[in-house]
Design a protein around this motif. Structure first.
Motif, PDB file in Angstrom:
ATOM      1  N   ILE A   1      33.345  48.017   0.764  1.00  0.00           N
ATOM      2  CA  ILE A   1      33.665  46.991   1.768  1.00  0.00           C
ATOM      3  C   ILE A   1      32.983  45.692   1.381  1.00  0.00           C
ATOM      4  O   ILE A   1      33.603  44.622   1.334  1.00  0.00           O
ATOM      5  CB  ILE A   1      33.236  47.470   3.172  1.00  0.00           C
TER       6      ILE A   1
ATOM      7  N   GLY B   1      34.483  43.875  -1.628  1.00  0.00           N
ATOM      8  CA  GLY B   1      35.565  42.928  -1.363  1.00  0.00           C
ATOM      9  C   GLY B   1      35.022  41.538  -1.092  1.00  0.00           C
ATOM     10  O   GLY B   1      35.547  40.540  -1.589  1.00  0.00           O
ATOM     11  N   VAL B   2      33.929  41.474  -0.311  1.00  0.00           N
ATOM     12  CA  VAL B   2      33.327  40.170   0.002  1.00  0.00           C
ATOM     13  C   VAL B   2      32.819  39.506  -1.276  1.00  0.00           C
ATOM     14  O   VAL B   2      33.038  38.309  -1.505  1.00  0.00           O
ATOM     15  CB  VAL B   2      32.173  40.347   1.016  1.00  0.00           C
TER      16      VAL B   2
ATOM     17  N   ALA C   1      33.860  40.032  -4.303  1.00  0.00           N
ATOM     18  CA  ALA C   1      35.007  39.647  -5.133  1.00  0.00           C
ATOM     19  C   ALA C   1      35.518  38.275  -4.703  1.00  0.00           C
ATOM     20  O   ALA C   1      35.802  37.414  -5.535  1.00  0.00           O
ATOM     21  CB  ALA C   1      36.115  40.693  -5.019  1.00  0.00           C
ATOM     22  N   VAL C   2      35.595  38.073  -3.374  1.00  0.00           N
ATOM     23  CA  VAL C   2      36.042  36.776  -2.867  1.00  0.00           C
ATOM     24  C   VAL C   2      35.055  35.692  -3.269  1.00  0.00           C
ATOM     25  O   VAL C   2      35.438  34.621  -3.759  1.00  0.00           O
ATOM     26  CB  VAL C   2      36.203  36.825  -1.329  1.00  0.00           C
TER      27      VAL C   2
ATOM     28  N   LEU D   1      36.253  32.589  -5.726  1.00  0.00           N
ATOM     29  CA  LEU D   1      36.314  31.213  -5.242  1.00  0.00           C
ATOM     30  C   LEU D   1      35.324  30.340  -6.008  1.00  0.00           C
ATOM     31  O   LEU D   1      35.591  29.179  -6.282  1.00  0.00           O
ATOM     32  CB  LEU D   1      36.035  31.176  -3.733  1.00  0.00           C
TER      33      LEU D   1
ATOM     34  N   PRO E   1      31.240  25.768  10.310  1.00  0.00           N
ATOM     35  CA  PRO E   1      32.669  25.468  10.432  1.00  0.00           C
ATOM     36  C   PRO E   1      33.142  25.683  11.862  1.00  0.00           C
ATOM     37  O   PRO E   1      32.642  26.580  12.552  1.00  0.00           O
ATOM     38  CB  PRO E   1      33.326  26.486   9.494  1.00  0.00           C
ATOM     39  N   ILE E   2      34.099  24.847  12.282  1.00  0.00           N
ATOM     40  CA  ILE E   2      34.740  24.908  13.596  1.00  0.00           C
ATOM     41  C   ILE E   2      33.796  24.476  14.728  1.00  0.00           C
ATOM     42  O   ILE E   2      34.082  23.561  15.466  1.00  0.00           O
ATOM     43  CB  ILE E   2      35.320  26.317  13.914  1.00  0.00           C
TER      44      ILE E   2
ATOM     45  N   ARG F   1      33.307  23.490   3.189  1.00  0.00           N
ATOM     46  CA  ARG F   1      33.786  24.271   4.321  1.00  0.00           C
ATOM     47  C   ARG F   1      34.117  25.704   3.866  1.00  0.00           C
ATOM     48  O   ARG F   1      33.753  26.690   4.507  1.00  0.00           O
ATOM     49  CB  ARG F   1      35.019  23.569   4.896  1.00  0.00           C
ATOM     50  N   LEU F   2      34.790  25.803   2.702  1.00  0.00           N
ATOM     51  CA  LEU F   2      35.191  27.103   2.161  1.00  0.00           C
ATOM     52  C   LEU F   2      33.959  27.989   1.940  1.00  0.00           C
ATOM     53  O   LEU F   2      33.946  29.170   2.283  1.00  0.00           O
ATOM     54  CB  LEU F   2      35.913  26.861   0.830  1.00  0.00           C
TER      55      LEU F   2
ATOM     56  N   ASP G   1      32.438  29.075   5.287  1.00  0.00           N
ATOM     57  CA  ASP G   1      33.262  30.125   5.896  1.00  0.00           C
ATOM     58  C   ASP G   1      32.841  31.494   5.380  1.00  0.00           C
ATOM     59  O   ASP G   1      32.578  32.423   6.150  1.00  0.00           O
ATOM     60  CB  ASP G   1      34.751  29.911   5.551  1.00  0.00           C
ATOM     61  N   LEU G   2      32.770  31.582   4.043  1.00  0.00           N
ATOM     62  CA  LEU G   2      32.444  32.887   3.470  1.00  0.00           C
ATOM     63  C   LEU G   2      31.000  33.263   3.764  1.00  0.00           C
ATOM     64  O   LEU G   2      30.697  34.430   4.007  1.00  0.00           O
ATOM     65  CB  LEU G   2      32.687  32.881   1.953  1.00  0.00           C
TER      66      LEU G   2
ATOM     67  N   VAL H   1      30.986  34.799   7.128  1.00  0.00           N
ATOM     68  CA  VAL H   1      31.632  36.118   7.115  1.00  0.00           C
ATOM     69  C   VAL H   1      30.683  37.144   6.491  1.00  0.00           C
ATOM     70  O   VAL H   1      30.434  38.216   7.060  1.00  0.00           O
ATOM     71  CB  VAL H   1      32.959  36.079   6.307  1.00  0.00           C
TER      72      VAL H   1
ATOM     73  N   LEU I   1      28.785  39.942   8.636  1.00  0.00           N
ATOM     74  CA  LEU I   1      29.099  41.352   8.408  1.00  0.00           C
ATOM     75  C   LEU I   1      27.819  42.128   8.081  1.00  0.00           C
ATOM     76  O   LEU I   1      27.622  43.256   8.550  1.00  0.00           O
ATOM     77  CB  LEU I   1      30.096  41.468   7.248  1.00  0.00           C
TER      78      LEU I   1
END
Lengths: 207, 562
Positions: free
Chosen positions: A35, A38-39, A41-42, A46, A126-127, A139-140, A143-144, A147, A151
């Motif tokens: 799990i 995956g984070v 990998a992103v 990026l 962000p937001i 911002r990108l 965001d991560l 997340v 998590l």
């Protein structure tokens, strides 16, 4: 002290049952690793795609992250000692070590949320509060960041609940010399720890 | 064994419960509570069977709507949006709520402990939890339908799913997310059970091949599903909070989504087909009544498919803009993964060679699997060629290819397993003539439905369109007619199988003269599976040298009481 755990009918011996419980937990942890995989990998993709991706990490409070790394590593050492204490039959010592682990886990969460609050003040969330977020890539990254650390914080909370259940209602598990439940709870805590050991350099240090 | 036992007719009067049935797991309480709170793997298998059958029909209704709409080139049954929702729902339900859980959670659950001589799975309560999680996920799917459905297709490609779609994407993602945990828990349970609960003498080299394939499937469950879980979480966060992960407008990478999605979803194809291969290995050896040809090659090819299957996901993305070097490697590996599949097909054929074959329902289903799987597999090799794939991507050719594997292959094997182990599960024999008829109908109905789609796809008919050029209408009509034959063939077994519960002959412990440990215990098995812990001293498929003339024997050691 006689073992309080009963053998379930499908297992021929208690030893086999303990092995199975341990093995099952390891398999479950491998799913957790994937799990977070995956984070990561992103994060790496990026980063490879945007030259200035890590720019935003320069505004991070890396010293809070650093202290938190120390806090979590220490708690992991305590929980490992706790398992050894349970195996040695020293339930009282195990209780203290467990308390120490949980306290450090709570310190980690407190520091993490202090950091979130500081980021809110800095205007890099962000937001909610993005006054100082310059451009899409910053911002990108943020965001991560939220997340991934969010998590992770969720997993810290689950780990704390698991360890807390060793205080109550499964305090009995601390007096079982086989340390199956205590050992599995500790394994989960090690996962929480090791994920952070990789998250910290990925998000804070690698600029 | 007399032929009448292989091909029994129904009796005219209801057959009363046998003493075995009164002592079986089915007799351990008849209340709803005794079923919903059971931890018996056999009962949980039946709970799963009820749940997935329900979803099979839900997905089937969506398929019927699609085929009905496609009878004419005009959009006369559904709106464009309605059509998108119908095929999305069909895909989501069939993939995650029927095909993925189908054989593992039903026959895997029922047979795994029986085949390795165990009383239950390692974690019976986790097993029940897995069912409840599955049902909760299913509930969310139904809520998705009520909330207006989803129009993304089963693949949830971003940025459409995360930004533009006006369907209930979040609910659909939640449903799949939840059902993933059911897969993970089942996978962990199966792996631990195979490692820790084999009975004395049941070495790895003596495991029935069904166990090998379920074991490999369980590993894929554990190693692939979490990646889908996190991917869906990221899509949901992007959709609900507008975070930038996959959205190119924010600098995100939509191709990254495809990589992560197919890292799960390609191995998921092997989740669907490996258990089916395990079933076919059992059915073929029993029909031929001889040892499998090349035990270790069949077992090893299951593992090889599991391993290589993790490294071929990029073949879904040849036209998505991934690196051409990556495409070349994925193309090569996708061709390589066909080798272990071919080994299995050759070995089954070689097993039948010079066997004492009795053509009964289960064998026809198994042969249907081999035929349809071979066509599906060979067209898969065609699609693995980059040059062909550029032309065939997103056409009916792809649709036909994966339906041959997943529906033609896996569903045939599912029905084959249902017929082969029905006497074990229920204690009753069904009328085999009807079974043979249903097996043939499935095969021909299936070919009639999907063979025309190969032709249409090759000629350029894209998938997911319900308005099409007039020239395709004859093939479309043929396909729709075939699908109604298929529907009849799928419904047929419900009648004669349920009929057999009341009128069928009692099966006895081993109606087929098979060798697995599951056939040494009464049918239906007692709650604890075996009266004494079995001891194994023979390899799998130890059919007697003399064939059907010889005394039937099983893996169970002869002198277990001594």
């Amino acid at each position: 002290m006689p073992d309080a755990r009963a053998v379930q009918p499908q297992f021929p011996t208690l030893e086999r049952q303990n092995d199975a419980d341990h093995f099952g937990m390891l398999l479950f942890l491998s799913t957790e690793v994937l799990i977070f995989g995956g984070v990561f990998a992103v994060a790496f993709t990026l980063r490879a795609e945007h030259a200035d991706y890590a720019q935003a990490s320069k505004q991070m409070h890396y010293w809070i992250g650093g202290i938190n790394t120390g806090v979590l590593l220490t708690s992991s050492a305590l929980v490992a000692l706790m398992v050894e204490a349970v195996r040695a039959g020293r339930a009282k010592l195990a209780g203290w070590l467990l308390g120490g682990t949980i306290a450090l886990g709570l310190v980690f969460l407190a520091l993490k949320f202090t950091e979130y609050a500081l980021e809110y003040r800095d205007g890099v969330v962000p937001i909610l509060s993005d006054a100082n977020l310059h451009g899409g890539v910053e911002r990108l990254f943020m965001d991560l960041y939220f997340v991934a650390t969010g998590l992770h914080a969720l997993h810290v909370t689950v780990g704390l609940c698991l360890l807390g259940s060793l205080l109550w209602p499964f305090g009995r598990a601390r007096r079982e010399r086989t340390a199956v439940f205590a050992g599995n709870a500790a394994l989960y805590w090690h996962l929480v720890d090791i994920v952070w050991v990789f998250l910290y350099p990925t998000l804070y240090l690698a600029r | 064994m007399s032929p009448s036992q292989v091909n029994p007719r129904m009796s005219q009067e209801a057959v009363p419960d046998t003493p075995e049935e009164r002592r079986s797991y089915l007799a351990e309480g008849h209340s709803l509570r005794s079923w919903l709170l059971t931890t018996d793997h056999k009962r949980i298998a039946i709970l799963f069977m009820v749940a997935i059958t329900f979803f099979f029909f839900c997905g089937g209704v969506a398929a019927a709507l699609i085929r009905l709409d496609l009878l004419t080139p005009a959009p006369d049954l559904m709106s464009n949006d309605g059509y998108n929702r119908a095929f999305s729902l069909h895909g989501i339900i069939m993939v995650w709520f029927f095909l993925i859980p189908s054989i593992p959670t039903t026959f895997g659950n029922f047979l795994l402990p029986l085949m390795i001589g165990a009383k239950d799975l390692a974690f019976p309560r986790l097993n029940l939890a897995s069912w409840y999680i599955f049902v909760l996920g299913g509930l969310f799917t139904l809520i998705t339908v009520v909330a207006g459905g989803v129009d993304t297709g089963w693949t949830f490609y971003t940025p459409f799913s995360s930004t533009y779609s006006n369907g209930a994407v979040f609910l659909a993602i939640t449903a799949v997310f939840i059902s993933g945990f059911s897969s993970i828990l089942t996978g962990i349970n199966f792996i631990v059970t195979v490692h820790k609960l084999r009975c004395p003498g049941m070495t790895w080299g003596r495991l029935p091949l069904f166990v090998w394939s379920i074991y490999t499937t369980a590993i894929i469950f554990v190693l692939a599903t979490p990646v889908l879980t996190i991917t869906l979480v990221l899509v949901a966060l992007e959709r609900v909070f507008g975070l930038g992960i996959f959205d190119p407008a924010l600098g995100g990478d939509p191709i990254l989504f495809q990589h992560l999605f197919w890292f799960y979803s390609h191995p998921a194809v092997y989740i669907m087909v490996l258990p089916a291969m395990g079933v076919v290995s059992e059915l073929i050896t029993n029909a031929a009544h001889k040892q499998i040809f090349g035990y270790w090659f069949v077992a090893g090819s299951a593992i090889a498919i599991g391993v290589i299957g993790f490294m071929v996901w990029g073949h879904h993305m040849f036209v998505s803009g991934q690196s051409p070097y990556a495409s070349a490697i994925f193309s090569f590996l996708s061709i390589v993964v066909a080798v272990p599949s071919a080994i299995k097909v050759y070995n089954w054929t070689a097993t039948l060679h010079k066997g004492e074959i009795v053509i009964d329902g289960p064998l026809l289903y198994a042969l249907g699997f081999i035929g349809l799987f071979t066509i599906g597999g060979l067209t898969g090799v065609m699609l693995a060629m980059i040059a062909a794939d550029v032309h065939l991507t997103d056409t009916y050719f792809v649709v036909a290819h994966f339906h041959f594997i997943m529906v033609g292959g896996s569903v045939s094997a599912y029905f084959g397993a249902l017929h082969f182990w029905w006497p074990k599960i229920t204690g009753r024999l069904y009328n085999d003539m009807w079974a043979r008829l249903a097996a043939l109908l499935i095969f021909f109905g299936f070919v009639m439905t999907f063979a025309p789609q190969f032709v249409m796809g090759y000629e350029g008919m894209p998938r997911r369109y319900h308005v099409y050029p007039q020239v395709f209408q004859p093939l479309m009509v043929m396909s729709s007619v075939g699908s109604s034959v298929l529907a009849v063939a799928y419904v047929l077994p419900f009648f004669y199988l349920f009929w057999s519960l009341r009128y069928g002959k009692p099966a006895g412990p081993n109606p087929w003269g098979a060798t697995g440990l599951e056939w040494t215990t009464p049918s239906p098995p007692p709650k604890d599976n075996f009266e004494t812990v079995p001891v194994v001293d023979k390899e799998a498929y130890c059919y007697p040298e003399q064939g059907r003339a010889g005394e039937p024997q099983t893996q169970q050691a002869e002198s277990v009481d001594a």
